[in-house]
Scaffold this motif. Structure first.
Motif, PDB file in Angstrom:
ATOM      1  N   ILE A  88      36.758  37.782  27.045  1.00  0.00           N
ATOM      2  CA  ILE A  88      36.755  37.696  28.505  1.00  0.00           C
ATOM      3  C   ILE A  88      38.158  37.973  29.031  1.00  0.00           C
ATOM      4  CG2 ILE A  88      37.121  35.199  28.473  1.00  0.00           C
ATOM      5  CD1 ILE A  88      35.300  35.024  30.946  1.00  0.00           C
ATOM      6  N   LYS A  89      38.241  38.742  30.132  1.00  0.00           N
ATOM      7  CA  LYS A  89      39.525  39.033  30.772  1.00  0.00           C
ATOM      8  C   LYS A  89      39.322  39.044  32.275  1.00  0.00           C
ATOM      9  CE  LYS A  89      39.077  44.084  30.626  1.00  0.00           C
ATOM     10  NZ  LYS A  89      39.707  45.353  30.187  1.00  0.00           N
ATOM     11  N   LEU A  90      40.432  38.982  32.992  1.00  0.00           N
ATOM     12  CA  LEU A  90      40.376  38.952  34.449  1.00  0.00           C
ATOM     13  C   LEU A  90      40.771  40.310  35.018  1.00  0.00           C
ATOM     14  CD1 LEU A  90      39.889  36.917  36.827  1.00  0.00           C
ATOM     15  CD2 LEU A  90      42.380  36.734  36.973  1.00  0.00           C
ATOM     16  N   ASN A  91      39.944  40.830  35.917  1.00  0.00           N
ATOM     17  CA  ASN A  91      40.287  42.033  36.664  1.00  0.00           C
ATOM     18  C   ASN A  91      41.192  41.600  37.818  1.00  0.00           C
ATOM     19  OD1 ASN A  91      40.247  44.141  38.651  1.00  0.00           O
ATOM     20  ND2 ASN A  91      38.434  44.995  37.676  1.00  0.00           N
ATOM     21  N   THR A  92      42.465  41.953  37.756  1.00  0.00           N
ATOM     22  CA  THR A  92      43.415  41.456  38.751  1.00  0.00           C
ATOM     23  C   THR A  92      43.189  42.064  40.132  1.00  0.00           C
ATOM     24  OG1 THR A  92      45.008  43.147  38.049  1.00  0.00           O
ATOM     25  CG2 THR A  92      45.189  40.969  37.037  1.00  0.00           C
ATOM     26  N   ALA A  93      42.551  43.221  40.206  1.00  0.00           N
ATOM     27  CA  ALA A  93      42.292  43.849  41.508  1.00  0.00           C
ATOM     28  C   ALA A  93      41.198  43.115  42.266  1.00  0.00           C
ATOM     29  CB  ALA A  93      41.930  45.313  41.335  1.00  0.00           C
ATOM     30  N   THR A  94      40.180  42.647  41.546  1.00  0.00           N
ATOM     31  CA  THR A  94      39.051  41.971  42.195  1.00  0.00           C
ATOM     32  C   THR A  94      39.112  40.459  42.039  1.00  0.00           C
ATOM     33  OG1 THR A  94      37.672  42.152  40.195  1.00  0.00           O
ATOM     34  CG2 THR A  94      37.575  43.974  41.776  1.00  0.00           C
ATOM     35  N   GLY A  95      39.899  39.977  41.076  1.00  0.00           N
ATOM     36  CA  GLY A  95      39.966  38.538  40.816  1.00  0.00           C
ATOM     37  C   GLY A  95      38.762  38.009  40.071  1.00  0.00           C
ATOM     38  N   THR A  96      37.947  38.900  39.487  1.00  0.00           N
ATOM     39  CA  THR A  96      36.705  38.484  38.830  1.00  0.00           C
ATOM     40  C   THR A  96      36.749  38.766  37.326  1.00  0.00           C
ATOM     41  OG1 THR A  96      35.725  40.627  39.411  1.00  0.00           O
ATOM     42  CG2 THR A  96      35.290  38.780  40.888  1.00  0.00           C
ATOM     43  N   PRO A  97      35.984  37.985  36.538  1.00  0.00           N
ATOM     44  CA  PRO A  97      35.985  38.158  35.080  1.00  0.00           C
ATOM     45  C   PRO A  97      35.204  39.383  34.623  1.00  0.00           C
ATOM     46  CG  PRO A  97      35.363  35.919  35.718  1.00  0.00           C
ATOM     47  CD  PRO A  97      35.278  36.769  36.947  1.00  0.00           C
TER      48      PRO A  97
ATOM     49  N   THR B  41      30.427  40.110  39.729  1.00  0.00           N
ATOM     50  CA  THR B  41      30.560  40.454  41.151  1.00  0.00           C
ATOM     51  C   THR B  41      30.303  39.245  42.043  1.00  0.00           C
ATOM     52  OG1 THR B  41      28.234  41.148  41.239  1.00  0.00           O
ATOM     53  CG2 THR B  41      29.879  42.863  40.777  1.00  0.00           C
ATOM     54  N   THR B  42      29.785  38.164  41.462  1.00  0.00           N
ATOM     55  CA  THR B  42      29.402  37.003  42.277  1.00  0.00           C
ATOM     56  C   THR B  42      30.145  35.727  41.893  1.00  0.00           C
ATOM     57  OG1 THR B  42      27.544  36.469  40.789  1.00  0.00           O
ATOM     58  CG2 THR B  42      27.090  37.958  42.643  1.00  0.00           C
ATOM     59  N   ALA B  43      31.120  35.819  40.991  1.00  0.00           N
ATOM     60  CA  ALA B  43      31.847  34.614  40.573  1.00  0.00           C
ATOM     61  C   ALA B  43      32.609  34.013  41.752  1.00  0.00           C
ATOM     62  CB  ALA B  43      32.822  34.947  39.445  1.00  0.00           C
ATOM     63  N   PRO B  44      32.591  32.684  41.902  1.00  0.00           N
ATOM     64  CA  PRO B  44      33.354  32.059  42.992  1.00  0.00           C
ATOM     65  C   PRO B  44      34.845  32.293  42.810  1.00  0.00           C
ATOM     66  CG  PRO B  44      32.564  30.411  41.444  1.00  0.00           C
ATOM     67  CD  PRO B  44      31.917  31.689  41.055  1.00  0.00           C
ATOM     68  N   ALA B  45      35.543  32.472  43.919  1.00  0.00           N
ATOM     69  CA  ALA B  45      36.974  32.764  43.868  1.00  0.00           C
ATOM     70  C   ALA B  45      37.782  31.523  43.517  1.00  0.00           C
ATOM     71  CB  ALA B  45      37.435  33.327  45.215  1.00  0.00           C
ATOM     72  N   ASP B  46      38.833  31.744  42.736  1.00  0.00           N
ATOM     73  CA  ASP B  46      39.830  30.708  42.448  1.00  0.00           C
ATOM     74  C   ASP B  46      39.212  29.440  41.862  1.00  0.00           C
ATOM     75  OD1 ASP B  46      42.448  29.889  42.306  1.00  0.00           O
ATOM     76  OD2 ASP B  46      42.500  29.055  44.320  1.00  0.00           O
ATOM     77  N   GLN B  47      38.364  29.625  40.853  1.00  0.00           N
ATOM     78  CA  GLN B  47      37.730  28.490  40.180  1.00  0.00           C
ATOM     79  C   GLN B  47      37.722  28.727  38.677  1.00  0.00           C
ATOM     80  OE1 GLN B  47      33.952  27.012  41.504  1.00  0.00           O
ATOM     81  NE2 GLN B  47      34.401  27.325  43.664  1.00  0.00           N
ATOM     82  N   LEU B  48      37.651  27.623  37.925  1.00  0.00           N
ATOM     83  CA  LEU B  48      37.477  27.725  36.480  1.00  0.00           C
ATOM     84  C   LEU B  48      36.004  27.983  36.195  1.00  0.00           C
ATOM     85  CD1 LEU B  48      38.757  27.440  33.642  1.00  0.00           C
ATOM     86  CD2 LEU B  48      38.037  25.041  33.691  1.00  0.00           C
ATOM     87  N   CYS B  49      35.719  29.098  35.538  1.00  0.00           N
ATOM     88  CA  CYS B  49      34.339  29.457  35.194  1.00  0.00           C
ATOM     89  C   CYS B  49      34.192  29.532  33.677  1.00  0.00           C
ATOM     90  CB  CYS B  49      33.957  30.805  35.809  1.00  0.00           C
ATOM     91  SG  CYS B  49      33.837  30.793  37.612  1.00  0.00           S
ATOM     92  N   ARG B  50      33.077  29.013  33.188  1.00  0.00           N
ATOM     93  CA  ARG B  50      32.781  29.042  31.752  1.00  0.00           C
ATOM     94  C   ARG B  50      31.518  29.871  31.546  1.00  0.00           C
ATOM     95  NH1 ARG B  50      34.877  25.940  27.749  1.00  0.00           N
ATOM     96  NH2 ARG B  50      35.811  24.520  29.273  1.00  0.00           N
ATOM     97  N   TYR B  51      31.498  30.658  30.453  1.00  0.00           N
ATOM     98  CA  TYR B  51      30.396  31.601  30.234  1.00  0.00           C
ATOM     99  C   TYR B  51      29.682  31.353  28.909  1.00  0.00           C
ATOM    100  CZ  TYR B  51      31.977  34.205  34.268  1.00  0.00           C
ATOM    101  OH  TYR B  51      32.307  34.556  35.548  1.00  0.00           O
TER     102      TYR B  51
ATOM    103  N   THR C  92      39.197  32.225  37.714  1.00  0.00           N
ATOM    104  CA  THR C  92      39.055  33.406  38.562  1.00  0.00           C
ATOM    105  C   THR C  92      40.188  33.453  39.580  1.00  0.00           C
ATOM    106  OG1 THR C  92      37.624  32.274  40.159  1.00  0.00           O
ATOM    107  CG2 THR C  92      36.544  33.387  38.314  1.00  0.00           C
ATOM    108  N   GLY C  93      40.417  34.630  40.118  1.00  0.00           N
ATOM    109  CA  GLY C  93      41.463  34.789  41.126  1.00  0.00           C
ATOM    110  C   GLY C  93      40.851  35.112  42.476  1.00  0.00           C
ATOM    111  N   ILE C  94      41.627  35.782  43.303  1.00  0.00           N
ATOM    112  CA  ILE C  94      41.115  36.290  44.570  1.00  0.00           C
ATOM    113  C   ILE C  94      41.431  37.778  44.637  1.00  0.00           C
ATOM    114  CG2 ILE C  94      41.167  34.134  45.842  1.00  0.00           C
ATOM    115  CD1 ILE C  94      43.824  34.850  46.988  1.00  0.00           C
ATOM    116  N   GLY C  95      40.597  38.502  45.352  1.00  0.00           N
ATOM    117  CA  GLY C  95      40.681  39.952  45.361  1.00  0.00           C
ATOM    118  C   GLY C  95      41.928  40.477  46.048  1.00  0.00           C
ATOM    119  N   GLN C  96      42.302  41.681  45.659  1.00  0.00           N
ATOM    120  CA  GLN C  96      43.447  42.360  46.267  1.00  0.00           C
ATOM    121  C   GLN C  96      43.061  42.861  47.655  1.00  0.00           C
ATOM    122  OE1 GLN C  96      44.408  46.128  44.436  1.00  0.00           O
ATOM    123  NE2 GLN C  96      46.591  45.827  44.811  1.00  0.00           N
TER     124      GLN C  96
END
Length: 206
Positions: free
Chosen positions: A19-28, A68-78, A104-108
């Motif tokens: 798992i990695k974070l897309n820094t442009a969208t802030g989503t995993p 595409t639907t992960a909540p922003a700025d939260q710890l998510c487990r998969y 997760t982050g927040i989008g650019q």
């Protein structure tokens, strides 16, 4: 004598998830190796919003998944479960501590610039970013120059009233969450401060 037949579910191998974070969208973004015998994969997610409960977010045949639907700025487990052709056949479900997690982050933000028709001053606008509580605006005299923060706002529009007429400025925008998580900074956008024509006040002598 032989015993009666007993049905025992056959288990697929457990997918090893990266798992990695897309820094442009802030989503995993998740990926895993194909599991022998698997015909589909079920992706489940738990977050702070779901209070730790896992919900199915996708079922697919491929071995990569972009959130595409992960909540922003939260710890998510998969959790990724491999399924064979029979509903009895699936992979072993790993222990909670072995299920991959990511913050997760927040989008650019996407920045737009123009010159105000009435004043000629640079005007910046942008769309709201999910999870953002405020936006930080930085300015430089050159696109590759040193950017200094000139404003923080919770709005979606900013007019640079300190801009000098005839000069071109370069702006960048960063979204910031309530927790202080910062987005990737937007691309630099130029805007010129235009000197507007004076409005003549003509008086009549009668």
């Amino acid at each position: 004598p032989l015993s009666d037949y007993v049905s025992v579910p056959c288990l697929c191998a457990q997918p090893a998830v990266t798992i990695k974070l897309n820094t442009a969208t802030g989503t995993p973004e998740l990926s895993w190796q194909k599991v022998s015998g698997a015909v589909k994969y079920e992706i489940l997610r738990a977050s702070e919003d779901s209070e730790g409960y896992f919900d199915v977010v996708a079922t697919q045949t491929g071995t990569t998944f972009k959130e595409t639907t992960a909540p922003a700025d939260q710890l998510c487990r998969y959790l990724v479960i491999a399924h064979a052709s029979s509903s009895l056949y699936r992979s072993v479900i790993p222990e909670l501590q072995d299920r991959p997690s990511i913050q997760t982050g927040i989008g650019q933000p996407v920045l737009n610039t123009a010159s105000d028709a009435a004043t000629g001053l640079p005007v910046l606008t942008w769309n709201a970013v999910a999870g953002a509580a405020e936006y930080e605006i930085s300015r430089a005299a050159k696109s590759s120059g040193t950017y200094e923060v000139i404003c923080s706002t919770d709005g979606l529009r900013f007019m640079d009233e300190e801009a000098v007429g005839g000069k071109t400025y370069y702006y960048k925008l960063t979204a910031i969450s309530e927790k202080g998580t910062r987005s990737a900074t937007s691309a630099a956008k130029a805007a010129k401060s235009i000197c507007t024509a004076p409005v003549a006040d003509i008086a009549s002598d009668g």
